[in-house]
Design a protein around this motif. Structure first.
Motif, PDB file in Angstrom:
ATOM      1  N   LYS A  63       0.699  -1.177   0.034  1.00 25.93           N
ATOM      2  CA  LYS A  63      -0.212   0.010   0.016  1.00 25.93           C
ATOM      3  C   LYS A  63       1.033   1.096   0.002  1.00 25.93           C
ATOM      4  CE  LYS A  63      -4.016  -2.063   2.302  1.00 25.93           C
ATOM      5  NZ  LYS A  63      -5.054  -2.190   3.438  1.00 25.93           N
ATOM      6  N   ASN A  64       2.030   1.338   0.559  1.00 26.24           N
ATOM      7  CA  ASN A  64       2.871   2.388   0.674  1.00 26.24           C
ATOM      8  C   ASN A  64       3.686   2.377  -0.649  1.00 26.24           C
ATOM      9  OD1 ASN A  64       4.732   0.415   0.914  1.00 26.24           O
ATOM     10  ND2 ASN A  64       5.324   0.867   2.937  1.00 26.24           N
ATOM     11  N   GLY A  65       3.519   1.562  -1.639  1.00 22.00           N
ATOM     12  CA  GLY A  65       4.176   1.668  -2.927  1.00 22.00           C
ATOM     13  C   GLY A  65       5.427   1.132  -2.895  1.00 22.00           C
ATOM     14  N   ARG A  66       5.840   0.479  -1.939  1.00 20.98           N
ATOM     15  CA  ARG A  66       6.994  -0.196  -1.941  1.00 20.98           C
ATOM     16  C   ARG A  66       6.849  -1.733  -2.593  1.00 20.98           C
ATOM     17  NH1 ARG A  66       9.695  -0.221   3.945  1.00 20.98           N
ATOM     18  NH2 ARG A  66      11.443  -0.683   3.197  1.00 20.98           N
ATOM     19  N   VAL A  67       7.746  -2.089  -3.083  1.00 18.02           N
ATOM     20  CA  VAL A  67       7.726  -3.497  -4.001  1.00 18.02           C
ATOM     21  C   VAL A  67       8.413  -4.625  -3.270  1.00 18.02           C
ATOM     22  CG1 VAL A  67       8.301  -4.734  -6.007  1.00 18.02           C
ATOM     23  CG2 VAL A  67       7.666  -2.284  -6.040  1.00 18.02           C
ATOM     24  N   LYS A  68       7.851  -5.896  -2.858  1.00 26.23           N
ATOM     25  CA  LYS A  68       8.590  -6.729  -2.199  1.00 26.23           C
ATOM     26  C   LYS A  68       8.430  -8.178  -2.800  1.00 26.23           C
ATOM     27  CE  LYS A  68       5.434  -8.519   1.308  1.00 26.23           C
ATOM     28  NZ  LYS A  68       5.197  -8.759   2.766  1.00 26.23           N
ATOM     29  N   VAL A  69       9.258  -9.211  -2.494  1.00 27.68           N
ATOM     30  CA  VAL A  69       9.222 -10.520  -2.941  1.00 27.68           C
ATOM     31  C   VAL A  69       7.935 -10.840  -1.798  1.00 27.68           C
ATOM     32  CG1 VAL A  69      10.320 -12.656  -3.180  1.00 27.68           C
ATOM     33  CG2 VAL A  69      11.372 -10.558  -3.519  1.00 27.68           C
TER      34      VAL A  69
END
Length: 227
Positions: A63-69
């Protein structure tokens, strides 16, 4: 525009290769700036590549725009394999119904990919094998001639990529690529022989890793699983 699109695709493939080779771990945050620096490109193609990876279920946008695996468990992998089986069995049924003057080109493509997989397995080239493995299964699905099915399959295949390869990395498992490559050849031969029962038996055996604990009662009811 064509160069830009090609660059997006190249970055997309690079990130998938990194996942296959265990360079990332589950739950890891991926910095777009770090990727831009790593691949020596601007942020724009990296952003576009990451958007495609999120769409294909390979990466996750928070939701905060960060990308994760994404974080996956063995149970997630089991459920993903069940969906893969449903989609691939449906595709095979359509393939056998739709065989016509285009079937030679379909067989030729599958044979080419299966042969490439065998060569990669013989050379112990895990990265190349896994690339051809993904292409092989997408080629199988394409025979159903249903673009919506292909879209859904690509997403579930992306989730399988994360769950299977990263769980392998965590647990120190080594995939038997030679066995998997031989199973691709057997699947192609069954399709060419137009033996749908043999084909279904091979794909059920292929989709579920031997080490996975299966609920065989459910498989018998839903998929007519045969040991």
């Amino acid at each position: 525009m064509r160069v830009k699109n090609n660059l997006d695709t190249i970055i997309y493939d690079y990130i998938i290769s990194s996942l296959i080779m265990g360079e990332y771990h589950m739950g890891q945050i991926i910095s777009l700036d770090d990727l831009s620096q790593k691949y020596e490109v601007s942020r724009t193609p990296v952003t576009q590549a990451v958007k495609l990876l999120v769409k294909d279920g390979i990466l996750e946008m928070q939701k905060n725009g960060r990308v994760k695996v994404p974080e996956m468990t063995k149970n997630d992998l089991r459920q993903i394999c069940e969906i893969r089986l449903v989609l691939e069995e449906y595709a095979f049924k359509k393939v056998f119904l739709l065989m016509d003057e285009h079937e030679d080109a379909y067989f030729e493509n599958l044979e080419k990919l299966a042969e490439a997989d065998m060569k990669a397995a013989a050379a112990n080239d895990t990265l190349q094998f896994n690339r051809y493995d993904m292409e092989f299964h997408r080629a199988l699905i394409s025979g159903a001639r249903n673009v919506y099915l292909e879209t859904e399959y690509k997403e579930i295949q992306g989730k399988f990529l994360v769950a299977n390869y990263l769980l392998d990395s965590i647990e120190g498992r080594i995939r038997d690529v030679e066995r998997a490559a031989k199973e691709h050849v057997a699947i192609v031969e069954a399709i060419k022989a137009k033996d749908i029962n043999q084909c279904m038996a091979f794909i059920r055996k292929h989709v579920f890793p031997f080490e996975m604990e299966l609920n065989e009662d459910i498989l018998v009811q839903k998929y007519h699983y045969v040991k």
